[in-house]
Structures are given as C-alpha cells and as structure tokens.
Motif scaffolding. Structure first.
Motif, PDB file in Angstrom:
ATOM      1  N   ALA A 340      43.893  39.099 -17.232  1.00  0.00           N
ATOM      2  CA  ALA A 340      44.817  38.187 -17.897  1.00  0.00           C
ATOM      3  C   ALA A 340      44.173  37.453 -19.063  1.00  0.00           C
ATOM      4  N   ILE A 341      42.851  37.348 -19.078  1.00  0.00           N
ATOM      5  CA  ILE A 341      42.173  36.596 -20.133  1.00  0.00           C
ATOM      6  C   ILE A 341      42.345  37.326 -21.462  1.00  0.00           C
ATOM      7  N   PRO A 342      42.811  36.626 -22.515  1.00  0.00           N
ATOM      8  CA  PRO A 342      43.038  37.279 -23.809  1.00  0.00           C
ATOM      9  C   PRO A 342      41.790  37.990 -24.320  1.00  0.00           C
ATOM     10  N   ASP A 343      41.994  39.150 -24.935  1.00  0.00           N
ATOM     11  CA  ASP A 343      40.879  39.969 -25.402  1.00  0.00           C
ATOM     12  C   ASP A 343      39.963  39.225 -26.364  1.00  0.00           C
ATOM     13  N   ASP A 344      40.544  38.358 -27.239  1.00  0.00           N
ATOM     14  CA  ASP A 344      39.705  37.718 -28.248  1.00  0.00           C
ATOM     15  C   ASP A 344      38.751  36.693 -27.639  1.00  0.00           C
ATOM     16  N   TRP A 345      38.964  36.325 -26.374  1.00  0.00           N
ATOM     17  CA  TRP A 345      38.031  35.402 -25.724  1.00  0.00           C
ATOM     18  C   TRP A 345      36.705  36.078 -25.407  1.00  0.00           C
ATOM     19  N   TRP A 346      36.684  37.409 -25.428  1.00  0.00           N
ATOM     20  CA  TRP A 346      35.474  38.138 -25.080  1.00  0.00           C
ATOM     21  C   TRP A 346      34.684  38.568 -26.315  1.00  0.00           C
ATOM     22  N   THR A 347      35.155  38.195 -27.494  1.00  0.00           N
ATOM     23  CA  THR A 347      34.570  38.710 -28.730  1.00  0.00           C
ATOM     24  C   THR A 347      33.106  38.310 -28.898  1.00  0.00           C
ATOM     25  N   ASP A 348      32.804  37.022 -28.729  1.00  0.00           N
ATOM     26  CA  ASP A 348      31.437  36.562 -28.937  1.00  0.00           C
ATOM     27  C   ASP A 348      30.792  36.134 -27.624  1.00  0.00           C
ATOM     28  N   ASP A 349      31.163  34.957 -27.122  1.00  0.00           N
ATOM     29  CA  ASP A 349      30.536  34.419 -25.920  1.00  0.00           C
ATOM     30  C   ASP A 349      31.585  34.334 -24.814  1.00  0.00           C
ATOM     31  N   PRO A 350      31.581  35.247 -23.864  1.00  0.00           N
ATOM     32  CA  PRO A 350      32.616  35.265 -22.846  1.00  0.00           C
ATOM     33  C   PRO A 350      32.665  33.974 -22.041  1.00  0.00           C
ATOM     34  N   ASP A 351      33.877  33.552 -21.681  1.00  0.00           N
ATOM     35  CA  ASP A 351      34.054  32.382 -20.839  1.00  0.00           C
ATOM     36  C   ASP A 351      33.817  32.728 -19.373  1.00  0.00           C
ATOM     37  N   TYR A 352      33.748  33.993 -19.056  1.00  0.00           N
ATOM     38  CA  TYR A 352      33.586  34.449 -17.671  1.00  0.00           C
ATOM     39  C   TYR A 352      32.130  34.343 -17.238  1.00  0.00           C
ATOM     40  N   VAL A 353      31.875  33.680 -16.089  1.00  0.00           N
ATOM     41  CA  VAL A 353      30.519  33.515 -15.576  1.00  0.00           C
ATOM     42  C   VAL A 353      30.240  34.488 -14.437  1.00  0.00           C
ATOM     43  N   ASP A 354      31.067  34.451 -13.386  1.00  0.00           N
ATOM     44  CA  ASP A 354      30.881  35.330 -12.237  1.00  0.00           C
ATOM     45  C   ASP A 354      32.119  35.243 -11.350  1.00  0.00           C
ATOM     46  N   SER A 355      32.163  36.098 -10.326  1.00  0.00           N
ATOM     47  CA  SER A 355      33.321  36.103  -9.429  1.00  0.00           C
ATOM     48  C   SER A 355      32.887  36.453  -8.016  1.00  0.00           C
ATOM     49  N   TRP A 356      33.660  35.947  -7.064  1.00  0.00           N
ATOM     50  CA  TRP A 356      33.415  36.201  -5.654  1.00  0.00           C
ATOM     51  C   TRP A 356      34.707  36.748  -5.043  1.00  0.00           C
ATOM     52  N   TYR A 357      34.656  38.004  -4.590  1.00  0.00           N
ATOM     53  CA  TYR A 357      35.824  38.649  -3.993  1.00  0.00           C
ATOM     54  C   TYR A 357      35.906  38.295  -2.504  1.00  0.00           C
ATOM     55  N   THR A 358      37.119  38.132  -2.058  1.00  0.00           N
ATOM     56  CA  THR A 358      37.451  37.970  -0.628  1.00  0.00           C
ATOM     57  C   THR A 358      36.512  37.019   0.115  1.00  0.00           C
ATOM     58  N   LEU A 359      36.489  35.786  -0.348  1.00  0.00           N
ATOM     59  CA  LEU A 359      35.840  34.742   0.434  1.00  0.00           C
ATOM     60  C   LEU A 359      36.663  34.539   1.701  1.00  0.00           C
ATOM     61  N   ALA A 360      36.005  34.492   2.830  1.00  0.00           N
ATOM     62  CA  ALA A 360      36.711  34.324   4.102  1.00  0.00           C
ATOM     63  C   ALA A 360      36.516  32.905   4.632  1.00  0.00           C
ATOM     64  N   ARG A 361      37.515  32.451   5.375  1.00  0.00           N
ATOM     65  CA  ARG A 361      37.426  31.108   5.953  1.00  0.00           C
ATOM     66  C   ARG A 361      36.237  30.990   6.889  1.00  0.00           C
ATOM     67  N   SER A 362      35.825  32.107   7.479  1.00  0.00           N
ATOM     68  CA  SER A 362      34.712  32.098   8.423  1.00  0.00           C
ATOM     69  C   SER A 362      33.353  32.277   7.762  1.00  0.00           C
ATOM     70  N   ASP A 363      33.304  32.532   6.445  1.00  0.00           N
ATOM     71  CA  ASP A 363      32.027  32.766   5.763  1.00  0.00           C
ATOM     72  C   ASP A 363      31.075  31.595   5.975  1.00  0.00           C
ATOM     73  N   ASN A 364      29.845  31.944   6.325  1.00  0.00           N
ATOM     74  CA  ASN A 364      28.837  30.915   6.564  1.00  0.00           C
ATOM     75  C   ASN A 364      27.481  31.494   6.165  1.00  0.00           C
ATOM     76  N   GLY A 365      27.098  31.269   4.918  1.00  0.00           N
ATOM     77  CA  GLY A 365      25.849  31.841   4.421  1.00  0.00           C
ATOM     78  C   GLY A 365      25.910  32.028   2.914  1.00  0.00           C
ATOM     79  N   THR A 366      24.990  32.803   2.375  1.00  0.00           N
ATOM     80  CA  THR A 366      24.873  32.990   0.929  1.00  0.00           C
ATOM     81  C   THR A 366      25.688  34.187   0.469  1.00  0.00           C
ATOM     82  N   ARG A 367      26.504  33.974  -0.552  1.00  0.00           N
ATOM     83  CA  ARG A 367      27.295  35.032  -1.173  1.00  0.00           C
ATOM     84  C   ARG A 367      26.886  35.151  -2.634  1.00  0.00           C
ATOM     85  N   HIS A 368      26.491  36.357  -3.040  1.00  0.00           N
ATOM     86  CA  HIS A 368      26.125  36.595  -4.436  1.00  0.00           C
ATOM     87  C   HIS A 368      27.359  37.012  -5.230  1.00  0.00           C
ATOM     88  N   GLY A 369      27.420  36.580  -6.478  1.00  0.00           N
ATOM     89  CA  GLY A 369      28.548  36.925  -7.323  1.00  0.00           C
ATOM     90  C   GLY A 369      28.557  38.398  -7.674  1.00  0.00           C
TER      91      GLY A 369
END
Length: 386
Positions: A340-369
């Motif tokens: 959904a992020i407009p293409d021109d936002w990725w031209t120079d310095d992306p606003d995207y840092v990292d993402s975490w898929y399917t965080l669970a309510r029971s998660d207890n520990g370290t999750r890497h992006g």
C-alpha cells in the motif's frame, strides 16, 4: 539515528535587507508559472524544498552580526533551536511559510505548530563556532545514501560537502522536530483510518478467566482487564549514516482482524528508539489483544524521516486493507501494508524499517524482524482494570 539532547531558546532578528537581496521569490517560495502548471510534488521533495529554502534564508540572515551572535548562543546551548519562534523581521514570515509547506506536505495542516528546528551539524564544530566563525547552513537529508551535502554561506554561495565526513567549518542544519511531527502524524493517521473504515468495535474489558479459559480455582473476584504483548527489549541494526541526518523517529503499525471481523491498524509510537545498535528496554505494550478477533497480529515498523504524509498513508493503507475479508482464519497483513505504501516513498530513503509476521498472544521470547534489521523480545502481559 542520532541522540537527542536538551532544548533551549535564544532571541529574534531583523534581516529585511538580506532577504530582499536574496529575492522574495527565492525565499518566500512564490511559484513561477511553470511550477504552478506542473504536478504536485511528492511529500519528500516538498519537505526537502521547504527545508532548503529555509536554510538559504537563515544563511543570508547571518550577515546581521547581532542576530548571528544570538543564534550562536542558542545553538551552543541546545541541540535543537526553535528557529521560527526566534526569528523576527523578514526572516520570520519566510520561515513561517516554510513551516506551512512542510505541514501541508505531511498532511498535518492545522494539526501542528512550527516544525522547523536548527542544530549544529556535529559536536566537532563547537570550537570553531565558539570562536566566532560564521557558520554555513544546510538542510537535513533523509537519504542514507547521500554522498554530498549543499551548504550556503551568508553571501548566498553554495558549498558542496562530504556527507560522511563532517567539515571543519561549522554548519547549522535545518531539520524538523521529529517528535512533534510523529505525534501529530499518528493522531492524523488514526483519525483518517477510522474515517475510512479501517477500525474495529471498541474493545471491551475481559476477565483473566475469559481470556485464558482456565478455571478460577478458589473463589475469588474475577480481575477485569485484557491480555497484551509487551516489548521488554528491542534493538535496530547499526548503520553508518550521514553526519547531517537528524534523529529517526520510529513507529509501528500493528495490524490484524478486529472483533468485528474487519481489518484494523493500530499505530504505536516508539519515541525512545533514538540510536541504532542500542538495546532499549521499554516494557511498552505493542498489541492489545482485546482489539483483535484472532490471537495473531502483524507489526510493520516504520520511520518518520520528514517526508511522510500521514493522510496519504492512511488512504493508501485503507484502499488495500478494505479489500481483505475475514475468511474465518488469520491472514498475514504485512505484505498488504507494504504494497500500500506509495512507490515514490521508496525512491531515496525508505520509510520501512522491519516487519514481524504473525505475532502470537502466547509469544514469549526474542523475535527477529523479517528484514533482518532488528529484533524484539516480547512477553504476554495482563493489564488489570480496577
């Protein structure tokens, strides 16, 4: 990302003659016929242009010795000087106009005050500034890959500087108040998303027994509250950045299916994430599970780098997410948000840092992006309501 320091203020100045010499159209940004006929600039280019014009105006104003001394005192006393508030004479309307352009480009019209800030480019420049050398002025960049920086002197001349090696000549950097911009932006984002239909029913408090399904055991009053996922530690990767680049303000978009079965997005401000390569222990709530139908959610970490238009971001996200229907099982939403992020936002310095898929309510520990740019240690945490 750069560390924050204290903020104080100084005094005002009259610089009408200097600004007149630089040209009203150049300083105040009066559009030419060709500019008016062209398409609207992207948020990134509009913000950069406004900051560059402000830098040129401030540089020209430094020919006034009294103002130069007052601004020097303010810059030495604080890492960020609210330069629009301090300015007087013809400089003030020039900076006010730049502030307005920045707020408009970021979708913050009427939601925020002055955003322009002035700071010394690097601590190594303090001796030269203290000794009275007239500084040059440059606009901050959000581009990690920049190799050169343009700075202006009080006579209007441009100087090309190495972006990765701070010059010996003192340089003032014109930037925006990222804290203030992000706080206002997340308010706008939440309001716009709700207006566009990306929201769930208001969360209702639940008891610990209802959320865990465990028997109460010995008779005791049920504790009202809700389960959350709390961040106990977080770190982002350590990347070399240009000396001129300002603080990066981090926020996370938590996404999932609300209790009404519709996709929802909950923005979470993370103002403590000042520096890469530093472990922070915020004990911050990331996900309020009473907002969500399933015990799974996604998290997309973003950076407010000065170019984000929060109204446009809300519209873009809503346009994509409203097409995703609840199929009776959890569907990861990270890719939908990134698409959904407009293409021109990725031209120079992306606003995207990292993402975490399917965080669970029971998660207890370290999750890497997923991008490998950071990690979070999370834990279930029950918030009691009395």
């Amino acid at each position: 990302m750069r560390p924050r320091q204290s903020r104080r203020h100084g005094a005002a100045v009259t610089v009408a003659a200097t600004l007149a010499a630089l040209g009203a159209g150049q300083i105040l940004g009066t559009p030419t016929a060709s500019a008016a006929a062209s398409h609207s600039p992207t948020p990134s280019s509009a913000v950069a242009s406004a900051q560059d014009r402000a830098a040129r105006a401030i540089a020209g104003s430094l020919s006034d010795t009294g103002w130069r001394a007052r601004l020097r005192a303010a810059a030495l006393a604080s890492d960020e000087v609210p330069v629009t508030r301090l300015a007087g004479g013809a400089l003030k309307p020039a900076l006010t106009a730049a502030d307005h352009r920045i707020a408009t480009a970021k979708g913050l019209d009427g939601q925020v005050g002055s955003l322009l800030r002035l700071r010394l480019g690097d601590d190594s420049m303090r001796p030269a500034l203290t000794a009275g050398r007239t500084p040059w002025v440059a606009a901050a960049t959000s581009d990690d890959d920049a190799t050169t920086v343009t700075a202006y002197d009080s006579r209007g001349r441009a100087h090309s500087l190495d972006a990765h090696k701070a010059p010996t000549h003192p340089v003032y950097v014109v930037d925006i108040d990222g804290d203030q911009a992000l706080a206002a932006g997340l308010r706008v984002l939440g309001t716009e998303l709700h207006r566009l239909g990306v929201a769930s029913a208001a969360p209702a408090p639940t008891t610990a027994q209802q959320r865990t399904g465990k028997p109460a055991g010995r008779p005791a009053p049920a504790t009202a509250g809700f389960w959350t996922t709390r961040i106990s530690a977080v770190e982002l990767s350590d990347d070399e950045e240009p000396w001129i680049k300002g603080d990066a303000e981090i926020y996370t978009l938590v996404t999932g299916f609300g209790q009404d079965g519709k996709v929802r997005v909950d923005p979470v401000d993370m103002p403590y994430l000042d520096n890469d390569g530093t472990v922070y222990r915020p004990n911050q709530i990331l996900v309020n599970w009473s907002n969500y139908k399933y015990d799974l959610a996604d998290a997309v970490m973003m950076e407010e780098d000065g170019s984000t238009n929060y109204r446009d971001l809300a519209k873009a996200i809503a346009t994509v997410l409203l097409t995703i229907a609840d199929q009776g099982g959890y569907v990861p939403l990270v890719n939908a948000v990134l698409d959904a992020i407009p293409d021109d936002w990725w031209t120079d310095d992306p606003d995207y840092v990292d993402s975490w898929y399917t965080l669970a309510r029971s998660d207890n520990g370290t999750r890497h992006g997923a991008r490998g740019n950071g990690w979070m240690t999370v834990e279930p945490y029950f918030v009691q309501q009395f």
